[in-house]
Motif scaffolding. Sequence first.
Motif, PDB file in Angstrom:
ATOM      1  N   SER A 172      30.384  17.603   6.258  1.00 55.54           N
ATOM      2  CA  SER A 172      30.907  18.186   5.020  1.00 55.54           C
ATOM      3  C   SER A 172      29.837  18.979   4.288  1.00 55.54           C
ATOM      4  O   SER A 172      30.120  19.587   3.260  1.00 55.54           O
ATOM      5  CB  SER A 172      31.380  17.099   4.059  1.00 55.54           C
ATOM      6  N   GLY A 173      28.607  18.884   4.769  1.00 58.20           N
ATOM      7  CA  GLY A 173      27.550  19.655   4.137  1.00 58.20           C
ATOM      8  C   GLY A 173      26.537  18.829   3.388  1.00 58.20           C
ATOM      9  O   GLY A 173      25.621  19.373   2.785  1.00 58.20           O
ATOM     10  N   TYR A 174      26.681  17.512   3.407  1.00 57.37           N
ATOM     11  CA  TYR A 174      25.685  16.688   2.746  1.00 57.37           C
ATOM     12  C   TYR A 174      24.507  16.478   3.694  1.00 57.37           C
ATOM     13  O   TYR A 174      24.527  16.903   4.838  1.00 57.37           O
ATOM     14  CB  TYR A 174      26.291  15.344   2.327  1.00 57.37           C
ATOM     15  N   SER A 175      23.478  15.821   3.161  1.00 50.05           N
ATOM     16  CA  SER A 175      22.248  15.671   3.949  1.00 50.05           C
ATOM     17  C   SER A 175      22.505  14.898   5.239  1.00 50.05           C
ATOM     18  O   SER A 175      23.315  13.988   5.285  1.00 50.05           O
ATOM     19  CB  SER A 175      21.190  14.931   3.136  1.00 50.05           C
ATOM     20  N   ASN A 229      30.310  12.869   6.262  1.00 54.00           N
ATOM     21  CA  ASN A 229      29.518  13.367   5.131  1.00 54.00           C
ATOM     22  C   ASN A 229      28.592  14.476   5.603  1.00 54.00           C
ATOM     23  O   ASN A 229      28.421  15.503   4.950  1.00 54.00           O
ATOM     24  CB  ASN A 229      28.684  12.234   4.519  1.00 54.00           C
TER      25      ASN A 229
END
Lengths: 514, 744
Positions: free
Chosen positions: B523-526, B520
């Motif tokens: 993938s660019g999430y926090s 995650n």
Amino acid sequence: MERGKNLVAVIDVGSHETTMRIARLKRGSAPIVLDEVSRTIPIGIDTYTIGKISQVSLDQIIDVLNGFKLKLSEYGVTTLRAVATSAFREAANGLYAIEQIFVRTGLTVEILSDGMDNSYLQIAISEGLPGFLELAQEGCLVLFIGAGLIQLTLYHGGQFINSQSFQLGSLRIRELLGNLERVSPDFNALLTEYISGDLNYYRAFNARQTDYRNLIVIGGSLRYLKYVAKWDLKNGETVATSEFLSLMKRLKTRERRILARLAQIPTEQESLLLPGGIVIEEVLAFTGVEKFHLPALNLIDGILFEMLHTEFRTKYLRDPYQNMEEAAHQLARRYRTDKYHVRHVQKLAVQLFDLTGKIHHLGEKERRYLSLAAILHNIGKYISMVNDGIRTFEIITSTEFTGLSDQEREMVALIACFHNGHIDSGDPMLAKFSDAERIVILKLIAILCIANSLDAGHKQKLEINSARLAGHQLILGVTTNRDATIEIWNFDKHIGLFADLFGYAPVLRIKRTL
Amino acid sequence: MERNKENQDRAFLLALDENRELLGAAAFESDAFPSKFINRELSWLEFNDRVLEEARNIENPLFERLNFISITGSNLDEFFMIRVASIHDQVKADYKTPDPSGLKPVSQLERISKRAHDLVRKQYSTVNRALIPALEKEGIFLKSADQLHEAQLKFAQRYFESVVFPVLTPLAVDAGSPFPLIANKSLNLFVKIERLGRKIKNDNENSFAIIQIPTVLPRIVQLPDAAGTSFILLEDLVILFINRLFTGVKVGDIARFRITRNADLEIDDDEAADLLVEIEHQVRMRQWGEVIRLEIDRDAAPSIVQSLYENLKVTDINVYRIAGPLDLTLFSKMTKLIGDQPGMRYPAFTPQTSPAFFNQSDIFSVIQKNDVLLNHPYESFDPVIDLIKQASRDPNVLAIKQTLYRVSGQSPIISALAAAAERGKQVMVLVELKARFDEENNIQWAKKLEKAGCHVIYGLIGLKTHSKITLIVREEDDAIRRYVHLGTGNYNDATARVYTDLGLMTCSEAFGRDATDFFNMISGYSIPLGFRKLIAAPRWLREDTIFRIRQETKNALDGKKAIIVAKINSLLDPEIVESLYAASQAGVKVFMIVRGICVLRPGIRGLSENIHVRSLVGRYLEHSRIFYYYNDGSEDLFLGSADWMQRNMDRRIEVQFPIEDKVVRERIFRILRLQLTDTDRAWVMNADGSYRRVDRRKSDPLDSQTELANEALRAAAKLTPEPKDLDRFIPRESVVDPDEDFEE
């Protein structure tokens, strides 16, 4: 195996972060979290400064929501609930933003009212924090620190007393006052002053409930506070007030940046530590608790619990509706209504509702509206005995009602307002509702009207035992052991709406008891 | 017996703090060296020297020695293209800050040149005095033009005319035409030309031509030879028939030369609108960087040398006069051309099936029972491939996620991932485009994956993704289970046969959640606040590593037992080195197995007397990373993708993971023990940065790689049932003692 069975997802388009959680629902267990993703998109900055959501922020949200959809299809999730909170609620273009989201992602996002927002938080706590029922029995204040607002909810003796929001969310404060840091000689003191000003009102308002035995603090950005402080709290564990104050001392100095850098929390979150921390500090000051809970619970937890109980038809540890009803009683008490009268009218209204189900075809939700309206129907008299109905309406619509959406609250307000039945379908106050909604409101008014009429003397003389249809009449069997002349007279004056709506004229059959 | 052996391995590690044999006596005082750090480039050259020693080692089969010499050549090419080039850039930019060893860039270039020149001399001494004579002894001849007999000459001529001549393009250079651009690493001939009938006043008036030896043709040309196997180098063939290229002119001096250019890509992640496009562009530009090294025939004419100096803008420091064939990678090509010869190569070794997967078709059920460790190349890489393949076919698999750094050309993993996406599974692949010299390869299969429907992420800006992690999300019995593979080596089935690496397969819930959060995150999430088990760089690994070393230090200061064992490929990070020095000074016993660069100086009194550093160089390239901290008895053991270098800690996505399964831990203890007691492959590091062989007189000979290979063979042999019913044909009572005399 059925793919995606009992897999649900909740998306919270928050004022600071957009988060999605995927969970599996299993009977008898808390929702099992499988995955959680989030992205910091502080749309609250737009709303709290310029009053609307910028296209740039909206594009980011849409981008992340489209990313969420990939994850949803990864797990095969088909049950999704997406909500938005204060940043959308307060934005002038909130509805347009929702529409854009739908057009560009296919996702329907629902803007929660203050009341629903808080309701889910309370569900999260009552279902997710072990021992909460005991805490509520002893007396407990729940402080929610959001990006836009904070919410203080009070329980005492196991009862929901009240809930009040303040526009003191950490992001909002940072945006409103952040510029003053450059010019203020003591920015920490300035923040404290600003925050305590509003909270003083709450302190005064609840002066009688001084026994704040317990404090529960929740909020999304608090996890960063815990992380910086290195508090690894298990569910149910508490933090000592002294330890928290010692942390605040460090956060109020330059050490805050060092701590944040060492903990490697994002700069965006680091700047929110202080406003949130000062709110907690102020609340700790007026509650006087020596320790408090910091559970990792939030809005999404509440929604998941609701989904769980809906799916399996299981019972809440504490029925959310109970909060609504208790809040209504507290409000009625605050406005000095005759509690015996309102309880009796509530009882009669609900009895009547239950007995005439085959006529009105309304459900549990409407029953609750009726019940709340019955409790509140006289609160306007505190303001004025003349046109008290409209006063009732105004009080209810300007009160935060945990568990009711804005529209539902207005419906309750209307039912309570027109408890005398002096309304027709063309009334301007019903203009914003659809035909179907109007009919519901009118039906509930009709029932309340009758119930209220049966206690005209405020002496609780009559009890409803039965109801049956006979031709064009609805025969209501009531019992009394006292002279009910005024009630009977009043009853006859208030059956008109019911008869017009349902085509059955209510008729009393009185049985006298000794 | 096995149990005892496992206990002994652990016991060995636990007793390391009393192992005087390994620790030895501190040989130097703390003021013996100007700096407590060794220059990294010089350390690397020492590593290359150790590889060269394998070429010189007569115990190695001849073809393997040839491969080693070839590796030293290609290693030096890369060294100059990247490392030396970057120092050149610093000098050009007038950067004067010294490195941790105290050397400024100019001094570094001088010292590198001196050492590299020694190394090259040693290389060619090895080639000319050891390898070529050894080949000739085996009837394999690398002939010069004057050694060809008539039949060979005729063949050579025919070959030249029909194959070589048509693709040669001499580029004439005279006063009117500029010096041509010479391609990086290409082999060239500098040919002086005299125009007939023209009086020459001085050398500068001569024209010359540059002929690039075509790379489309084989470098080594096999000649007909009834007595053995003969070859001639392509450049020698061209020289032999050079006059065919120049008619009407007289050919003068000829020299072979080769250049190495600056090949470090300059990619600004932030500015590159499309990283893929930018890398493709930079790869094309790689051919034309500044010249960093010139290799030229030792006997080249001074005028040629002068001309090259001027036109290529080189100086003595970066010119290498070569007494032999340029570009030693020709020897690995030669061994491939010759094919198998008895006794010339290491005995064939087939990576063995891991006992965990023997006769098991369902990988998932194996992993459900226990964590599985794969020890490559001794154990086959096939289960890793099969895991992806099975996942791609399994209808219960929801998603497959993987990070890919370097994969093989026709990678079965890529095919399986593509197939999975085509079957409707969510496939997410994080491709590192900036894997040096693999960029084109990576671009190709990234595009293939995208076309198949995979979600391909090209990494995070500013960070190279170096982790080796796979996550498979599978729906089972109303629950989601996650299968994770974590490794120290790349998902490359080719290198998995020649590199040593370790991989763990698990379906532990904590690992699964961490892997989910990890993907995650990339993938660019926090970014999560932390992981439950995994320790990732760049955010957490440095802090965790320093913390553990300091924890060990504190334990030592408290009078407790304190041991650190680390097996890595490079030790370069100054902060970690300082921490290790502090640990040693506190009394922590530190044992390092560092294959390549090590900037730490072991064995200095008062500084590092408790630090033992050794390097293992052998048949297989040691690549795994293992970390052991005694930690007051809890014996924390980790594997990881990161070495102890700044780039790994701060500029790469890396994953380190704990080993908690008892059986797996014992296996890793075994590896550490074998490598710390290895006598055949190990080199012990001295404080001055040089290395010495282990004194074999003091202990039984042990080649850890051979031992691990044998253990894998024994483990596999145990899985094969013994043949039954032998006694049916040879009843035991009638077995004859071969020593017994028969009565007549």
